[in-house]
Design a protein around this motif. Structure first.
Motif, short mmCIF file in Angstrom:
data_model
loop_
_atom_site.label_atom_id
_atom_site.label_comp_id
_atom_site.label_asym_id
_atom_site.label_seq_id
_atom_site.Cartn_x
_atom_site.Cartn_y
_atom_site.Cartn_z
N LEU A 112 1.49 6.49 -7.07
CA LEU A 112 0.38 7.35 -7.46
C LEU A 112 0.66 8.82 -7.20
O LEU A 112 0.18 9.69 -7.92
N SER A 113 1.45 9.13 -6.17
CA SER A 113 1.76 10.53 -5.86
C SER A 113 2.97 11.04 -6.63
O SER A 113 3.34 12.20 -6.50
N GLY A 114 3.60 10.18 -7.41
CA GLY A 114 4.76 10.60 -8.19
C GLY A 114 6.08 10.51 -7.45
O GLY A 114 7.11 10.90 -7.98
N GLU A 115 6.05 10.00 -6.23
CA GLU A 115 7.30 9.85 -5.47
C GLU A 115 8.17 8.75 -6.05
O GLU A 115 9.38 8.76 -5.90
N ARG A 116 7.55 7.78 -6.66
CA ARG A 116 8.26 6.64 -7.26
C ARG A 116 7.71 6.43 -8.66
O ARG A 116 6.59 6.81 -8.97
N ILE A 117 8.50 5.76 -9.50
CA ILE A 117 7.99 5.42 -10.83
C ILE A 117 7.63 3.94 -10.85
O ILE A 117 8.15 3.15 -10.05
N SER A 118 6.76 3.58 -11.75
CA SER A 118 6.33 2.19 -11.86
C SER A 118 7.46 1.34 -12.43
O SER A 118 8.41 1.86 -13.05
N GLU A 131 0.83 -1.20 0.00
CA GLU A 131 0.00 0.00 0.00
C GLU A 131 0.87 1.26 0.00
O GLU A 131 0.60 2.21 -0.75
N THR A 132 1.91 1.25 0.80
CA THR A 132 2.83 2.40 0.84
C THR A 132 3.46 2.62 -0.52
O THR A 132 3.52 3.75 -1.02
#
Length: 96
Positions: A77-83, A70-71
């Motif tokens: 989703l918030s753009g802190e990480r990329i898929s 979930e984290t």
């Protein structure tokens, strides 16, 4: 469950009383802490209760993994990480 004073047994005494102690554990639901040189060493626990403890441990591990997932999803989703797909695409372009 609280461990009471009579549930703490020196291992030397437990050798002579093992059957009696096991019956107390299974029959009365008591858990026994066996000591060696005055320090906690091992415990006698009903086998069904041990199975339950293991199931709880597995459930806790699954909940921790779900929390981490979930984290991670929130961060993506918030753009802190990329898929992963975006990362692979970026890495693929870097090789060219």
């Amino acid at each position: 469950m609280n461990i009471r004073a009579h549930d703490v047994v020196p291992i030397s005494e437990a050798r002579a009383r093992l059957t009696e102690l096991a019956e107390e554990v299974v029959g009365a639901g008591a858990e026994k802490v066996l000591t060696k040189n005055g320090a906690s060493f091992v415990a006698l626990v009903d086998a069904r209760k041990l199975d339950y403890y293991h199931a709880l441990e597995a459930e806790h591990a699954a909940l921790v993994l779900l929390d981490e997932a979930e984290t991670g999803l929130r961060q993506v989703l918030s753009g802190e990480r990329i898929s992963a797909a975006a990362l692979m695409e970026t890495l693929g372009q870097a090789d060219e």
